[in-house]
Design an enzyme around this catalytic site. Structure first.
Site, short mmCIF file in Angstrom:
data_model
loop_
_atom_site.label_atom_id
_atom_site.label_comp_id
_atom_site.label_asym_id
_atom_site.label_seq_id
_atom_site.Cartn_x
_atom_site.Cartn_y
_atom_site.Cartn_z
N GLU A 192 0.71 -1.27 -0.10
CA GLU A 192 0.01 0.03 -0.10
C GLU A 192 0.86 1.17 -0.14
O GLU A 192 0.67 2.07 0.82
CB GLU A 192 -0.99 0.07 1.30
CG GLU A 192 -2.00 -1.40 1.12
CD GLU A 192 -2.96 -1.26 2.15
OE1 GLU A 192 -2.81 -0.59 3.19
OE2 GLU A 192 -4.16 -1.80 2.00
N GLU A 385 -5.44 -8.16 -1.30
CA GLU A 385 -6.25 -7.90 0.08
C GLU A 385 -7.80 -7.83 -0.14
O GLU A 385 -8.06 -6.69 -1.01
CB GLU A 385 -5.57 -6.92 1.03
CG GLU A 385 -4.42 -7.37 1.34
CD GLU A 385 -3.91 -6.18 2.35
OE1 GLU A 385 -4.73 -5.48 3.12
OE2 GLU A 385 -2.62 -6.25 2.64
P1 P53 Z 1 -6.85 -2.89 9.37
C1 P53 Z 1 -6.32 1.36 5.69
C2 P53 Z 1 -7.30 1.31 4.74
C3 P53 Z 1 -7.05 0.24 3.70
C4 P53 Z 1 -6.05 -0.85 3.85
O1 P53 Z 1 -6.70 -3.15 8.11
C5 P53 Z 1 -5.48 -0.71 4.95
C6 P53 Z 1 -5.46 0.40 5.96
C7 P53 Z 1 -4.66 0.52 7.18
O2 P53 Z 1 -5.49 0.46 8.18
O3 P53 Z 1 -4.48 -1.73 5.27
C8 P53 Z 1 -4.50 -2.89 4.82
O4 P53 Z 1 -6.17 -4.00 9.89
C9 P53 Z 1 -3.08 -3.45 5.21
C10 P53 Z 1 -3.25 -4.66 6.25
C11 P53 Z 1 -4.17 -4.45 7.23
C12 P53 Z 1 -5.44 -4.46 6.23
O5 P53 Z 1 -5.46 -3.55 5.38
O6 P53 Z 1 -6.48 -1.72 9.74
O7 P53 Z 1 -2.39 -3.74 3.96
O8 P53 Z 1 -1.91 -4.84 6.70
O9 P53 Z 1 -4.44 -5.41 8.31
C13 P53 Z 1 -6.92 -4.28 7.02
O10 P53 Z 1 -8.31 -3.43 9.70
#
Ligand code: P53
Length: 484
Positions: A192, A385
């Site tokens: 990201e 993801e």
């Molecule tokens: P968490 C923000 C918006 C979109 C993706 O996020 C993001 C984030 C950061 O918070 O991160 C990605 O755990 C990231 C992962 C993360 C996952 O999305 O905050 O690549 O490491 O765990 C979900 O709910």
């Protein structure tokens, strides 16, 4: 639902994780602390005060090393993947995964960043993990840097703004591909890359609280430029290896204008340009797009480059696009009603339902996004993801009937299948996450994304045992039948 959908036979299905969210073992075998492991857990009274975790000063980070305040740092413990990886990888295989996305912790390989030689124990750990994946017949996608810069690099060199860090990153990335090219086909240099702005606030820019917003933003783009250069150097080197593909990873989230007022429609276009297309544009064309030049000029941002940078970027662009997709939001020129996502606020959409963390669920937005990216870049696409975070508790049968997750995944798979019919070249998908992990943004264990439940609470109390949720069996069945 029980509806059959279509996917190509060789579509790469799997799951995604990241080192600091799963490994634990933060101080063993020579590993240094990464900035992610220095952010304390803060109990959220109403899940609205996440800003507290963002405004850490360098002093807070230093205090955390000896844990002077007696706080809990969840990413130091993860879910103990360091010791349980065999069990976890076997579970992924059993679910029908063809690919596993994981990241390597920089601080295990070069704890201070500037060593001459890599840390053997660190390499040994990943070799064991990769061997295990090979044994289980899992393809690998590896993120070289998933938010976790070793703190010594920030302390001694000031993080990405220092060009010496480009060489340190390159040495680290080169070591990985030299050592592991036989196991890993897909490489993502940065997770990201468009969210760097968040993590510069967490110490990457030093004592960011002392800076003005404008200084912070300018610093962020300089950091980013240096990351683009580091990535291009890696792409150049990776050309020496057969059967290797290097891609980007951008946090994508479809945005819509709040209404048909041209002012808002145009505002959305501008936001799309600087928040997402800018990153893809630079990494696919090797050039800064024209709209970004105007943005930098108007915001008095000057990026310091070396003469060779432009050519390096131009000659070394990515071979595929990967992105994360969780949600969509609306954009308006003037204030609009917002939902409270962690780390960022998002414009509310009355047609969508949001998770408890304010992430608005929008499967059609994924088809929209896939079409947008394919039309614009004509590069193979990979969803690295996608998933849903929920508060969950084991029931008396030691499982969780997570029908909401099944519905979330099924509806997104359906739209992916439609996008492929639209002509989009989408070749794989790794869900976030195969197994519950510590949340990246809010540092909680309670924001659970997994197909597998892990018995740890927010304070790492519990047995750590793994339990399959209903969605695990659903996913396994989907792998066999393509039925949602
Ligand atoms: P968490 C923000 C918006 C979109 C993706 O996020 C993001 C984030 C950061 O918070 O991160 C990605 O755990 C990231 C992962 C993360 C996952 O999305 O905050 O690549 O490491 O765990 C979900 O709910």
């Amino acid at each position: 639902m029980n509806k059959k959908i279509e996917f190509p036979k060789n579509f790469l299905w799997g799951g995604a994780t990241a080192a600091t969210q799963i490994e634990g073992a933060y101080n063993v075998d020579g590993k240094s602390l990464s900035v992610m492991e220095m952010i304390p857990f803060i109990k959220l009274k109403d899940r609205k005060d996440l800003s507290e975790t963002r405004n850490l000063t360098t002093q807070d980070l230093l205090d955390s090393i000896e844990n002077k305040k007696g706080l809990h740092y969840p990413k130091r413990y993860g879910i103990d993947f360091y010791n349980r990886y065999k069990e976890d990888i076997a579970l992924f295989k059993e679910a029908g995964f063809k690919i596993f996305r994981m990241s390597v912790s920089w601080g295990r390989i070069f704890p201070n960043g500037d060593e001459e030689e890599p840390n053997k124990k660190g390499l040994e750990f990943y070799k064991n993990v990769f061997e295990e994946c090979k044994k289980q017949g899992l393809e690998l996608m590896v993120t070289i840097n998933h938010f976790d810069m070793p703190f010594p690099i920030i302390q001694k060199y000031g993080g990405w703004k220092n060009r010496k860090v480009i060489d340190m990153y390159f040495k680290y990335a080169k070591t990985l591909i030299d050592e592991f090219s036989e196991y890993v086909k897909y490489w993502l240099p940065f997770n990201e890359i468009n969210l760097g702005v968040l993590f510069s606030a967490m110490g990457l820019e030093g004592d960011s609280n002392k800076k003005t917003l404008q200084e912070k933003i300018a610093g962020t783009y300089q950091d980013l430029h240096n990351q683009f250069v580091a990535q291009a150097k890696f792409i150049e080197y990776a050309k020496n290896f057969d059967n290797t593909m290097v891609g980007c990873m951008v946090a994508d989230a479809t945005t819509y204008s709040i209404d048909c007022n041209p002012i808002n429609v145009f505002e959305n276009q501008q936001k799309e340009q600087m928040k997402k297309f800018f990153y893809y544009d630079v990494m696919t064309s090797g050039e800064y797009p024209s709209y970004s030049k105007r943005f930098f000029k108007e915001n008095k941002i000057e990026i310091i480059k070396e003469i060779s940078d432009d050519q390096l970027l131009k000659n070394n662009t990515i071979q595929f696009i990967s992105f994360s997709y969780y949600m969509s939001s609306t954009i308006a020129k003037e204030n609009t009603e917002m939902t409270e996502g962690n780390l960022m606020k998002m414009g509310k959409n009355p047609f969508l339902v949001a998770t408890e963390w304010g992430w608005q669920i929008d499967p059609i937005g994924l088809r929209y996004c896939l079409n947008q990216l394919w039309d614009r870049y004509h590069l193979p696409l990979f969803i690295s993801e996608n998933g849903i975070g929920v508060l969950e508790e084991l029931n008396e049968s030691n499982t969780i009937n997570d029908d909401y997750r099944i519905e979330y995944l099924g509806k997104h798979f359906e739209q992916m299948s439609e996008a492929i019919k639209d002509g989009v070249n989408l070749f794989g998908y790794t869900m976030w996450t195969p197994i519950d992990v510590v949340s990246a943004g809010s540092n909680e264990m309670s924001k659970r994304y997994g197909l597998i439940y892990v018995d740890y609470d927010d304070y790492h109390k519990g047995t750590g045992n793994r339990f399959k949720k209903k969605s695990y069996y659903w996913f396994k069945n989907f792998m066999e039948t393509c039925e949602i």
